[in-house]
Design an enzyme around this catalytic site. Structure first.
Site, PDB file in Angstrom:
ATOM      1  N   ASP A  89      15.205  56.789   7.352  1.00 59.03           N
ATOM      2  CA  ASP A  89      15.294  58.250   7.429  1.00 59.03           C
ATOM      3  C   ASP A  89      15.719  58.867   6.103  1.00 59.03           C
ATOM      4  O   ASP A  89      15.515  60.056   5.870  1.00 59.03           O
ATOM      5  CB  ASP A  89      16.244  58.693   8.542  1.00 59.03           C
ATOM      6  CG  ASP A  89      17.635  58.108   8.416  1.00 59.03           C
ATOM      7  OD1 ASP A  89      18.263  58.265   7.357  1.00 59.03           O
ATOM      8  OD2 ASP A  89      18.108  57.491   9.383  1.00 59.03           O
ATOM      9  N   ASP A 140      10.382  43.753   4.116  1.00 59.69           N
ATOM     10  CA  ASP A 140      11.433  43.100   4.884  1.00 59.69           C
ATOM     11  C   ASP A 140      12.705  43.073   4.042  1.00 59.69           C
ATOM     12  O   ASP A 140      12.757  42.423   2.988  1.00 59.69           O
ATOM     13  CB  ASP A 140      10.984  41.676   5.223  1.00 59.69           C
ATOM     14  CG  ASP A 140      11.994  40.904   6.059  1.00 59.69           C
ATOM     15  OD1 ASP A 140      13.156  41.332   6.153  1.00 59.69           O
ATOM     16  OD2 ASP A 140      11.618  39.858   6.608  1.00 59.69           O
ATOM     17  N   GLY A 141      13.739  43.773   4.495  1.00 64.53           N
ATOM     18  CA  GLY A 141      14.975  43.855   3.722  1.00 64.53           C
ATOM     19  C   GLY A 141      15.644  42.521   3.519  1.00 64.53           C
ATOM     20  O   GLY A 141      16.268  42.278   2.479  1.00 64.53           O
ATOM     21  N   ASP A 158      21.969  49.679   6.577  1.00 61.28           N
ATOM     22  CA  ASP A 158      21.809  50.793   7.507  1.00 61.28           C
ATOM     23  C   ASP A 158      20.820  50.362   8.584  1.00 61.28           C
ATOM     24  O   ASP A 158      19.673  50.806   8.625  1.00 61.28           O
ATOM     25  CB  ASP A 158      21.304  52.026   6.747  1.00 61.28           C
ATOM     26  CG  ASP A 158      21.198  53.255   7.627  1.00 61.28           C
ATOM     27  OD1 ASP A 158      21.611  53.190   8.798  1.00 61.28           O
ATOM     28  OD2 ASP A 158      20.675  54.281   7.143  1.00 61.28           O
ATOM     29  N   SER A 159      21.266  49.485   9.451  1.00 67.20           N
ATOM     30  CA  SER A 159      20.375  48.859  10.424  1.00 67.20           C
ATOM     31  C   SER A 159      20.338  49.636  11.732  1.00 67.20           C
ATOM     32  O   SER A 159      21.227  50.436  12.043  1.00 67.20           O
ATOM     33  CB  SER A 159      20.847  47.433  10.709  1.00 67.20           C
ATOM     34  OG  SER A 159      22.108  47.462  11.339  1.00 67.20           O
ATOM     35  N   THR A 160      19.290  49.367  12.510  1.00 70.40           N
ATOM     36  CA  THR A 160      19.269  49.794  13.894  1.00 70.40           C
ATOM     37  C   THR A 160      20.197  48.885  14.695  1.00 70.40           C
ATOM     38  O   THR A 160      20.886  48.035  14.145  1.00 70.40           O
ATOM     39  CB  THR A 160      17.837  49.734  14.448  1.00 70.40           C
ATOM     40  OG1 THR A 160      17.336  48.402  14.282  1.00 70.40           O
ATOM     41  CG2 THR A 160      16.917  50.690  13.707  1.00 70.40           C
TER      42      THR A 160
END
Length: 276
Positions: A89, A140-141, A158-160
């Protein structure tokens, strides 16, 4: 669809949910990784929803984004190169680039559709993504971290929630990769869910990070639309102590101050128990 009698409900676990009255569903799609919805609510404005879970809202996004960013950014005396894993975001990037020391901020987000939807429907959150210091990588982080040793001053995860594509971001071997990707005085912070709803996860992450980094610190913020409202962040630091911060180096924040920084690290006893 437009009807004030419709509700969005996030089932936060088998026994807990949050409901918000909605005006309309603005956007809905199935990406290569997850379902993505943008919903207009009466109380919190627009919601970004991934796999049925609220990621951010117009009304309270600043709390999470400021606290994930500014606590470590102020703890490090001169952060120049910063990596954000996830966070498509753009809210964390927006806060990072408020620091004049930052020369480069990399966003490593696995789902490019989250980035594009945020630019379209949350331009105030995604505004920093067009800054010339920002390098947006749709990748892919986990792999990105592995491929960039000894490169970053700060890495922010900052993961889901720990389901689906984010599961690997809560693993000890990932924190070890993050440690290798940081410079000798680097800092990492990961969002680590609610002390009420996710106590076991917090304890597990804190233990893992403590075994990788010389210093580990847990701190809190209050985000109304996240499960239970109380939210935690876990910091691993190679050198610097966040309790030593004495000033705020940015302006225009709505939640973060030096006093809030110090207060966030002052844990209630029941949260302290999760770090033992």
């Amino acid at each position: 669809m437009s009807d004030a009698h419709f509700w969005f409900t996030e089932y936060q676990n088998n026994n807990l949910s949050i409901g918000l009255r909605i005006k309309q569903i603005i956007h809905s799609e199935k990406t290569d990784f997850q379902t993505l919805d943008v919903v207009e609510t009466v109380e919190y404005g627009r919601l970004l929803v991934l796999d049925g879970c609220v990621m951010t809202t117009d009304k309270d996004e600043f709390v999470y984004h400021e606290m994930l960013s500014h606590v470590p950014m102020h703890t490090h005396p001169n952060p120049k190169k910063v990596l954000v894993v996830g966070g498509g975001d753009g809210g964390v990037i927006r806060e990072i680039i408020k620091h004049p020391s930052v020369e480069k901020a990399v966003l490593a987000e696995i789902d490019g559709r989250v980035i594009e939807a945020s630019k379209t429907y949350f331009p105030h959150i995604a505004s920093g993504l067009s800054d010339p210091r920002v390098d947006v990588q749709v990748t892919d982080g986990i792999k990105y971290v592995e491929d960039h040793p000894n490169e970053f001053d700060i890495i922010l995860i900052d993961s889901t929630d720990p389901i689906g594509p984010a599961v690997g971001l809560f693993a000890k071997d990932f924190y070890q990769s993050v440690h290798r990707a940081l410079k000798d005085d680097g800092i990492m912070v990961a969002q680590t869910e609610s002390p009420f709803a996710n106590a076991k996860l917090i304890s597990s992450v804190y233990k893992d990070v403590s075994e990788v980094f010389p210093q580990t610190h847990l701190y809190l913020a209050f985000v109304p639309t996240y499960p239970t409202g109380m939210w935690s962040f876990t910091m691993g630091s190679k050198k610097y102590d966040p309790n030593a911060v004495t000033e705020c180096r940015v302006s225009g924040t709505k939640y973060y101050t030096n006093a809030v920084h110090k207060g966030a690290l002052a844990l209630p006893p029941f949260v302290q128990e999760l770090t033992r």
